[in-house]
Write a protein that holds these residues in place. Structure first.
Motif, short mmCIF file in Angstrom:
data_model
loop_
_atom_site.label_atom_id
_atom_site.label_comp_id
_atom_site.label_asym_id
_atom_site.label_seq_id
_atom_site.Cartn_x
_atom_site.Cartn_y
_atom_site.Cartn_z
N GLN A 1 0.84 -1.19 0.00
CA GLN A 1 0.00 0.00 0.00
C GLN A 1 0.88 1.25 0.00
O GLN A 1 1.73 1.41 0.88
CB GLN A 1 -0.92 0.00 1.21
CG GLN A 1 -1.96 -1.10 1.19
CD GLN A 1 -2.83 -1.05 -0.07
OE1 GLN A 1 -3.41 -0.01 -0.38
NE2 GLN A 1 -2.90 -2.16 -0.79
N PRO A 2 0.69 2.15 -0.98
CA PRO A 2 1.55 3.33 -1.11
C PRO A 2 1.56 4.18 0.17
O PRO A 2 0.52 4.42 0.79
CB PRO A 2 0.92 4.11 -2.27
CG PRO A 2 0.15 3.08 -3.05
CD PRO A 2 -0.34 2.10 -2.03
N GLY A 3 2.74 4.61 0.54
CA GLY A 3 2.89 5.51 1.67
C GLY A 3 2.80 4.86 3.04
O GLY A 3 2.89 5.56 4.06
N LEU A 4 2.62 3.56 3.10
CA LEU A 4 2.48 2.88 4.39
C LEU A 4 3.82 2.87 5.13
O LEU A 4 4.85 2.48 4.57
CB LEU A 4 1.99 1.44 4.19
CG LEU A 4 1.90 0.57 5.44
CD1 LEU A 4 0.90 1.13 6.43
CD2 LEU A 4 1.56 -0.87 5.07
N LYS A 5 3.77 3.28 6.39
CA LYS A 5 4.96 3.24 7.24
C LYS A 5 4.64 2.44 8.49
O LYS A 5 3.59 2.62 9.11
CB LYS A 5 5.40 4.66 7.62
CG LYS A 5 5.87 5.48 6.43
CD LYS A 5 6.35 6.86 6.86
CE LYS A 5 6.83 7.67 5.66
NZ LYS A 5 7.30 9.03 6.06
N LEU A 6 5.55 1.56 8.85
CA LEU A 6 5.36 0.66 9.98
C LEU A 6 6.43 0.90 11.04
O LEU A 6 7.55 1.29 10.72
CB LEU A 6 5.40 -0.80 9.53
CG LEU A 6 4.38 -1.21 8.46
CD1 LEU A 6 4.68 -2.62 7.95
CD2 LEU A 6 2.97 -1.15 9.01
N PRO B 1 -1.35 7.64 4.11
CA PRO B 1 -2.31 8.62 3.60
C PRO B 1 -3.44 7.93 2.83
O PRO B 1 -3.21 6.97 2.10
CB PRO B 1 -1.45 9.48 2.67
CG PRO B 1 -0.37 8.55 2.20
CD PRO B 1 -0.11 7.61 3.34
N VAL B 2 -4.67 8.41 3.03
CA VAL B 2 -5.83 7.87 2.34
C VAL B 2 -6.62 9.03 1.73
O VAL B 2 -6.87 10.04 2.39
CB VAL B 2 -6.73 7.07 3.29
CG1 VAL B 2 -8.02 6.65 2.60
CG2 VAL B 2 -6.00 5.83 3.79
N THR C 1 -6.87 14.41 1.68
CA THR C 1 -5.94 13.36 2.12
C THR C 1 -5.94 13.29 3.64
O THR C 1 -5.68 14.29 4.31
CB THR C 1 -4.52 13.63 1.61
OG1 THR C 1 -4.52 13.67 0.18
CG2 THR C 1 -3.57 12.53 2.07
N PHE C 2 -6.25 12.13 4.17
CA PHE C 2 -6.27 11.91 5.61
C PHE C 2 -5.16 10.95 5.98
O PHE C 2 -4.89 9.97 5.28
CB PHE C 2 -7.62 11.33 6.04
CG PHE C 2 -8.78 12.23 5.77
CD1 PHE C 2 -9.17 13.19 6.70
CD2 PHE C 2 -9.49 12.12 4.58
CE1 PHE C 2 -10.26 14.02 6.44
CE2 PHE C 2 -10.57 12.94 4.32
CZ PHE C 2 -10.96 13.90 5.26
N VAL D 1 -8.36 1.31 13.09
CA VAL D 1 -7.78 2.34 12.23
C VAL D 1 -8.58 3.62 12.39
O VAL D 1 -9.81 3.63 12.25
CB VAL D 1 -7.76 1.88 10.77
CG1 VAL D 1 -7.27 3.00 9.87
CG2 VAL D 1 -6.88 0.65 10.62
N THR D 2 -7.89 4.70 12.68
CA THR D 2 -8.55 5.99 12.89
C THR D 2 -7.80 7.08 12.14
O THR D 2 -6.67 6.88 11.66
CB THR D 2 -8.58 6.35 14.39
OG1 THR D 2 -7.23 6.43 14.88
CG2 THR D 2 -9.35 5.30 15.18
N ALA D 3 -8.44 8.25 12.04
CA ALA D 3 -7.81 9.41 11.43
C ALA D 3 -8.46 10.67 12.00
O ALA D 3 -9.67 10.72 12.22
CB ALA D 3 -7.96 9.38 9.91
N GLU D 4 -7.66 11.69 12.22
CA GLU D 4 -8.19 12.95 12.73
C GLU D 4 -9.01 13.65 11.64
O GLU D 4 -8.67 13.61 10.46
CB GLU D 4 -7.04 13.87 13.18
CG GLU D 4 -6.31 13.37 14.42
CD GLU D 4 -5.27 14.36 14.90
OE1 GLU D 4 -5.23 15.48 14.33
OE2 GLU D 4 -4.52 14.02 15.83
N ASN D 5 -10.10 14.28 12.10
CA ASN D 5 -10.96 15.07 11.20
C ASN D 5 -11.60 14.25 10.10
O ASN D 5 -12.00 14.79 9.06
CB ASN D 5 -10.16 16.23 10.58
CG ASN D 5 -9.52 17.12 11.61
OD1 ASN D 5 -10.14 17.44 12.64
ND2 ASN D 5 -8.28 17.54 11.36
#
Length: 264
Positions: free
Chosen positions: A154-159, A171-172, A178-179, A201-205
């Protein structure tokens, strides 16, 4: 006075005794050095033979690695040969790389294997036939996070590891924005396969609307991965995986392992 001198014979005997003692000590040191040299030569020969057999095993499994580093621990080596029991044989493999299913390749930077309580009777060593068995064999290795993220795809995935858990963020795109979403993954082992499953899995705003929740749920499914560690030598099977700062660290093990194929 008679002029006779007494006591001259005793110092001469002491000097001769001292020279004899020094000569004996030097002889013992030389003999000890020869025995130590012979012991290390024999151990080095056995270590090279084991390394060659392990390399053959790795090649047979369609995997690659750097030349194995083998060390037979416990001294003296020759005493262990005569007794037919070895305390520990350690095998270190750098850059082990092999197939992991679904046309993927997994790299393990360093695989550290210990074969403990190895029984190898002298007659077996001499004849080349018969059982050579390690009571327990354990191995540890690490799969780094950039590689794991690449395998998930998945692009941009950091672990990373946080408080002993595997966490990720990426980023999604949603609603033209973009969240940055983040979540925690459960890491388990099932039948030798490492399973990574993200949840919470959560994201602000992020708007709490059905279409967005469905989008996030779909994205979470894409983060799941089943990872088969490259086939390991000595019939090692992955038993446990835990996140560490360096990557996913796995522990593999086996009991009553025949080492004949490894050339002990």
């Amino acid at each position: 006075m008679s002029g006779e001198v007494y006591g001259t014979e005793r110092p001469r005997k002491k000097r001769r005794g001292r020279r004899l003692l020094i000569t004996l000590l030097i002889f013992l040191i030389l003999v000890g050095g020869v025995l130590v040299g012979l012991d290390r030569f024999a151990a080095g020969y056995a270590e090279r033979m084991i390394g060659e057999r392990v390399s053959e095993q790795i090649a047979d499994q369609n995997a690659t690695s750097e030349k194995p580093e083998v060390s037979i621990e416990g001294v003296p080596f020759l005493t262990q040969v005569l007794d037919g029991n070895y305390e520990r044989i350690r095998i270190q493999l750098a850059n082990l790389s092999g197939p992991a299913g679904n046309n993927r390749t997994v790299r393990v930077a360093d695989l550290d294997v210990n074969a403990d309580d190895v029984n190898a009777p002298l007659d077996t060593i001499r004849s080349g036939s018969g059982p050579i068995v390690a009571k327990t064999v354990t191995g540890t290795g690490t799969i780094d996070y950039p590689q794991l993220a690449e395998l998930i795809g998945q692009p941009g995935l950091k672990l990373a590891e946080r408080d002993g858990k595997l966490v990720g963020n990426a980023p999604v795109q949603a609603l033209g924005q973009t969240f940055d979403v983040s979540g925690t993954a459960a890491v388990t082992v099932k039948e030798g396969v490492v399973q990574v499953r993200f949840s919470d899995v959560t994201a602000e705003n992020l708007p709490n609307v059905p279409i967005i929740r469905n989008l996030i749920n779909s994205y979470v499914q894409k983060l799941s991965v089943d990872l088969r560690v490259p086939e390991l030598p000595l019939k090692l099977a992955v038993q446990k995986v835990e996140p560490t700062p360096e990557g996913l660290r796995f522990t593999a093990g086996a009991n009553d392992v025949s080492l004949n194929a490894a050339g002990v």
